[in-house]
Design a protein around this motif. Structure first.
Motif, mmCIF file in Angstrom:
data_model
loop_
_atom_site.group_PDB
_atom_site.id
_atom_site.type_symbol
_atom_site.label_atom_id
_atom_site.label_comp_id
_atom_site.label_asym_id
_atom_site.label_seq_id
_atom_site.Cartn_x
_atom_site.Cartn_y
_atom_site.Cartn_z
ATOM 1 N N HIS A 41 26.151 -33.453 41.078
ATOM 2 C CA HIS A 41 27.148 -32.597 40.916
ATOM 3 C C HIS A 41 28.591 -33.357 41.018
ATOM 4 O O HIS A 41 29.612 -33.026 40.211
ATOM 5 N N ASP A 42 28.541 -34.541 41.706
ATOM 6 C CA ASP A 42 29.798 -35.286 42.271
ATOM 7 C C ASP A 42 29.740 -36.687 41.435
ATOM 8 O O ASP A 42 30.748 -37.222 41.486
ATOM 9 N N PRO A 141 43.465 -16.834 38.986
ATOM 10 C CA PRO A 141 42.531 -15.720 39.079
ATOM 11 C C PRO A 141 41.205 -16.093 39.838
ATOM 12 O O PRO A 141 40.218 -15.614 39.778
ATOM 13 N N TRP A 142 41.007 -17.544 40.323
ATOM 14 C CA TRP A 142 39.809 -17.906 40.877
ATOM 15 C C TRP A 142 39.438 -17.131 42.093
ATOM 16 O O TRP A 142 38.186 -17.160 42.193
ATOM 17 N N SER A 143 40.234 -16.843 43.022
ATOM 18 C CA SER A 143 39.906 -16.184 44.053
ATOM 19 C C SER A 143 39.064 -14.884 43.904
ATOM 20 O O SER A 143 38.408 -14.319 44.758
ATOM 21 N N THR A 144 39.493 -14.124 42.555
ATOM 22 C CA THR A 144 38.544 -13.117 42.313
ATOM 23 C C THR A 144 37.640 -13.081 41.202
ATOM 24 O O THR A 144 37.207 -12.024 40.818
ATOM 25 N N SER A 145 37.306 -14.315 40.863
ATOM 26 C CA SER A 145 36.816 -14.484 39.708
ATOM 27 C C SER A 145 35.236 -14.619 39.764
ATOM 28 O O SER A 145 34.079 -14.696 39.044
ATOM 29 N N GLY A 146 34.497 -14.852 41.347
ATOM 30 C CA GLY A 146 33.140 -14.984 41.589
ATOM 31 C C GLY A 146 32.662 -13.694 41.567
ATOM 32 O O GLY A 146 33.274 -12.617 41.459
ATOM 33 N N ALA A 186 37.290 -25.501 36.360
ATOM 34 C CA ALA A 186 36.432 -26.219 37.373
ATOM 35 C C ALA A 186 34.991 -26.166 37.248
ATOM 36 O O ALA A 186 34.415 -25.347 36.653
ATOM 37 N N GLN A 187 34.505 -27.150 38.035
ATOM 38 C CA GLN A 187 32.986 -27.091 38.283
ATOM 39 C C GLN A 187 32.538 -25.588 38.725
ATOM 40 O O GLN A 187 33.038 -25.393 39.987
ATOM 41 N N VAL A 188 31.705 -24.822 38.065
ATOM 42 C CA VAL A 188 31.137 -23.654 38.797
ATOM 43 C C VAL A 188 29.597 -23.638 39.099
ATOM 44 O O VAL A 188 28.807 -24.211 38.068
ATOM 45 N N ARG A 189 29.291 -23.159 40.251
ATOM 46 C CA ARG A 189 27.797 -22.930 40.355
ATOM 47 C C ARG A 189 27.578 -21.630 40.200
ATOM 48 O O ARG A 189 27.885 -20.565 40.578
#
Length: 202
Positions: A41-42, A141-146, A186-189
């Motif tokens: 991942h890193d 919109p990241w804070s609401t995209s999960g 961004a890296q998405v899990r």
């Protein structure tokens, strides 16, 4: 110690290492699983960097990195570092079970599989908790995209397998998709859990 060779170890079309009984036993240790996760991942790192990242001693990370290398999960990254500084990198994008591991009657193999799966489940739980605890630090919109959804379906075993295959295929289309030109990727899990549950007695 001989150098690892990625071509010696079976992998699927997604670049995932296919675990057999021997390689599973070599990986089934909590610290080794976390070391491999961090490298995947890193990116490449030294044993000291990984020790600081994971809250372990550099002696422990060095030992378990050598064990991962012996089983073909990691290798030296000679293009990095200076002098005697040794950098490590992961050899595969992920891991998957060979079909016979799911039905193995060998107690040692079953124990290694149980340890591996429980450790992965713990990592998923930690990742999800971290996201929930830090989601307000991300801008729209990241804070609401999960997503944190669950579904209950009535399926046969064959239908469950088919559903998983279709979901994996969708994920693969995004693995190769180019990030937007705006540079805001961004890296998405993405966690996918699917399993049967027993009905309570009536």
């Amino acid at each position: 110690m001989p150098e690892s060779n990625k071509s010696q170890h079976p992998e699927n079309a997604s670049g995932e290492r296919i675990l057999d009984a021997r390689s599973l036993r070599g990986l089934a240790h909590p610290l080794r699983i976390r070391l491999l996760k961090s490298l995947r991942h890193d990116g490449p790192a030294t044993a000291s960097q990984l020790a600081e990242r994971l809250g372990e001693s550099s002696g422990a990370t060095s030992y378990h990195l050598r064990q991962l290398a012996a089983h073909g999960f990691v290798e030296d990254d000679p293009g990095r570092g200076k002098g005697r500084e040794r950098w490590w990198k992961a050899l595969h994008n992920g891991t998957s079970f060979a079909e016979d591991l799911h039905t193995s009657a060998d107690p040692e193999t079953r124990g290694a599989a149980d340890l591996f799966l429980h450790e992965i489940a713990s990592i998923h739980t930690q990742e999800l908790a971290t996201w929930i605890g830090t989601r307000h630090d991300w801008p729209e919109p990241w804070s609401t995209s999960g997503d944190l959804s669950d579904f209950t379906l009535n399926l046969t075993a064959a239908q469950l397998y088919e559903l998983n295959e279709k979901l994996h295929a969708v994920v693969e289309t995004y693995r190769t998709a180019a990030p937007a030109e705006t540079g805001d990727a961004a890296q998405v899990r993405l966690h996918l859990h699917s399993f049967p549950r027993s009905n309570p007695p009536r």
